[in-house]
Design a protein around this motif. Structure first.
Motif, PDB file in Angstrom:
ATOM      1  N   VAL A  27     -10.875  52.656  17.268  1.00 51.27           N
ATOM      2  CA  VAL A  27     -10.977  52.902  15.570  1.00 51.27           C
ATOM      3  C   VAL A  27      -9.240  53.252  15.278  1.00 51.27           C
ATOM      4  O   VAL A  27      -8.773  52.999  14.117  1.00 51.27           O
ATOM      5  N   ALA A  28      -8.654  54.380  16.180  1.00 52.04           N
ATOM      6  CA  ALA A  28      -7.361  54.645  16.086  1.00 52.04           C
ATOM      7  C   ALA A  28      -6.445  53.484  15.628  1.00 52.04           C
ATOM      8  O   ALA A  28      -5.522  53.364  14.693  1.00 52.04           O
ATOM      9  N   LYS A  29      -6.661  52.520  16.586  1.00 53.66           N
ATOM     10  CA  LYS A  29      -5.745  51.230  16.443  1.00 53.66           C
ATOM     11  C   LYS A  29      -5.969  50.322  15.231  1.00 53.66           C
ATOM     12  O   LYS A  29      -5.032  49.866  14.638  1.00 53.66           O
ATOM     13  N   PHE A  64      -2.985  66.180  10.407  1.00 53.73           N
ATOM     14  CA  PHE A  64      -4.409  66.364   9.972  1.00 53.73           C
ATOM     15  C   PHE A  64      -4.612  66.580   8.252  1.00 53.73           C
ATOM     16  O   PHE A  64      -5.274  65.703   7.862  1.00 53.73           O
ATOM     17  N   GLU A  65      -3.570  67.049   7.807  1.00 52.64           N
ATOM     18  CA  GLU A  65      -3.450  66.784   6.211  1.00 52.64           C
ATOM     19  C   GLU A  65      -3.236  65.736   5.524  1.00 52.64           C
ATOM     20  O   GLU A  65      -3.876  65.276   4.841  1.00 52.64           O
ATOM     21  N   THR A  66      -2.140  65.172   6.232  1.00 45.45           N
ATOM     22  CA  THR A  66      -1.920  63.572   6.014  1.00 45.45           C
ATOM     23  C   THR A  66      -2.976  62.755   6.177  1.00 45.45           C
ATOM     24  O   THR A  66      -3.326  61.918   5.360  1.00 45.45           O
ATOM     25  N   GLY A  67      -3.654  63.063   7.550  1.00 41.44           N
ATOM     26  CA  GLY A  67      -4.714  61.941   7.808  1.00 41.44           C
ATOM     27  C   GLY A  67      -5.784  62.067   6.851  1.00 41.44           C
ATOM     28  O   GLY A  67      -6.488  60.983   6.454  1.00 41.44           O
ATOM     29  N   LEU A 143      -3.268  59.793  25.812  1.00 42.33           N
ATOM     30  CA  LEU A 143      -3.909  58.707  26.369  1.00 42.33           C
ATOM     31  C   LEU A 143      -3.887  57.438  25.668  1.00 42.33           C
ATOM     32  O   LEU A 143      -3.475  56.428  26.209  1.00 42.33           O
ATOM     33  N   PHE A 144      -4.113  57.368  24.241  1.00 44.64           N
ATOM     34  CA  PHE A 144      -3.870  56.287  23.332  1.00 44.64           C
ATOM     35  C   PHE A 144      -2.441  55.863  23.427  1.00 44.64           C
ATOM     36  O   PHE A 144      -2.370  54.442  23.500  1.00 44.64           O
ATOM     37  N   THR A 145      -1.424  56.624  23.479  1.00 47.77           N
ATOM     38  CA  THR A 145      -0.211  56.119  23.624  1.00 47.77           C
ATOM     39  C   THR A 145       0.138  55.425  24.739  1.00 47.77           C
ATOM     40  O   THR A 145       1.056  54.270  24.915  1.00 47.77           O
ATOM     41  N   ILE A 146      -0.227  55.934  25.962  1.00 46.64           N
ATOM     42  CA  ILE A 146      -0.181  55.446  27.429  1.00 46.64           C
ATOM     43  C   ILE A 146      -0.902  53.897  27.268  1.00 46.64           C
ATOM     44  O   ILE A 146      -0.306  52.896  27.501  1.00 46.64           O
ATOM     45  N   HIS A 300      -2.934  59.038  14.128  1.00 47.26           N
ATOM     46  CA  HIS A 300      -3.878  57.923  13.846  1.00 47.26           C
ATOM     47  C   HIS A 300      -5.172  58.291  14.712  1.00 47.26           C
ATOM     48  O   HIS A 300      -6.291  57.930  14.522  1.00 47.26           O
ATOM     49  N   VAL A 301      -5.197  58.948  15.756  1.00 45.21           N
ATOM     50  CA  VAL A 301      -6.019  59.298  16.679  1.00 45.21           C
ATOM     51  C   VAL A 301      -6.904  60.291  16.032  1.00 45.21           C
ATOM     52  O   VAL A 301      -8.291  60.234  15.899  1.00 45.21           O
TER      53      VAL A 301
END
Length: 310
Positions: A27-29, A64-67, A143-146, A300-301
């Motif tokens: 979902v983040a991607k 979080f606020e931007t998200g 972990l998402f970045t890796i 994003h995550v």
């Protein structure tokens, strides 16, 4: 969405299944691509996130606020003086009241028990934005970045150099969940908590990965795919800062240490960094450093987490 996480709290990575972790990443991607291409993604239109901060933060608040705004919702910021949380009103009552007004709560505080209690009594999802024990949103973003950089997680080796703090604890949970080997090198007396380590070792058995806690940073970074560090004195430990500088002086990520890692190692730091202490400029500003990709991916995550649980 393949996995239904609606209404679930996010308190610890240890509470997530492998399927849920990869659902967050998928979902983040997707959300990252939509943001980059200018595609509207108001999945939380009309929803309100309450953001409780007992500890101030640059990245956590802004991401979080931007998200929530980018998802079409609204974020409400509360500092420790805005709520009666644990003062003239107990957590039970605060959780019940906030559940009548909000669609989700993100809390960043000192006591991990406060987050557990808030989640226990709230009828809306609660996200752990950081406690003294854990930092799950940071490590899911790591972990998402890796995964973005290496296209895999299982079988990689991460070396964490420094204090056995909340980031180290969540890295132990996260790496063991996804099948990464993790070695934590901390000075004697500053290792991660035994119950977290034991939990990570149990999780790692299922994935066939290794968890090691040692005192030698050079041994830890040997053939590491990822080298990770954090500040020597966290928020609330300012009085110990001078003493910690002496204890941790041999745990600096510098050119001498890093040459024992793989040539194409990735350098990570959750930020803010104390340059010249835990890491030198030549490392954090090097082509191997992905600290700002890591920081961006918090957005994003965390958006993915909010979409899935709210």
């Amino acid at each position: 969405m393949a996995v239904n996480m609606k209404g679930k709290d996010l308190i610890s990575i240890a509470d997530l299944s492998l399927e849920e972790i990869y659902e967050i990443f998928d979902v983040a991607k997707s959300l990252k691509r939509k943001l980059y291409t200018g595609e509207e993604h108001h999945y939380l239109k009309g929803k309100t996130l309450g953001m409780i901060f007992s500890k101030p933060s640059t990245r956590t608040r802004i991401s979080f606020e931007t998200g929530i705004y980018q998802l079409g919702g609204y974020g409400m910021y509360f500092n420790q003086n805005d709520l009666q949380l644990g003062k003239s009103e107990n957590i039970h009552d605060t959780a019940k009241v906030l559940s009548r007004y909000l669609d989700g709560i993100m809390i960043r505080t000192f006591s991990h028990q406060d987050v557990i209690d808030l989640a226990k009594y709230a009828t809306i999802p609660v996200i752990n934005g950081l406690t003294d024990l854990l930092h799950p949103c940071q490590v899911l973003s790591d972990l998402f970045t890796i995964l973005e950089k290496r296209n895999k997680l299982q079988g990689l080796k991460l070396a964490y150099i420094g204090d056995g703090n909340n980031v180290a604890h969540s890295l132990l949970h996260g790496c063991s969940k996804v099948g990464m080997d993790i070695v934590v090198a901390s000075p004697k007396g500053y290792e991660p908590k035994k119950e977290i380590v034991d939990n990570a070792i149990e999780i790692a058995k299922y994935m066939g990965s290794k968890v090691e806690i040692i005192n030698d940073p050079f041994e830890a970074v040997k053939n590491a795919d990822v080298v990770y560090t954090d500040v020597w004195a966290s928020m609330g430990q300012e009085k110990e800062a001078e003493e910690r500088r002496k204890v941790f002086k041999n745990y600096q990520v510098n050119l001498e240490l890093i040459k024992h890692a793989k040539d194409d190692y990735l350098f990570m730091h959750c930020l803010p960094a104390h340059r010249g202490e835990e890491v030198i400029d030549e490392i954090i500003d090097s082509p191997n450093s992905i600290v700002f990709d890591e920081a961006e991916n918090r957005l994003h995550v965390q958006k993915a987490i909010m979409v899935l649980i709210m």
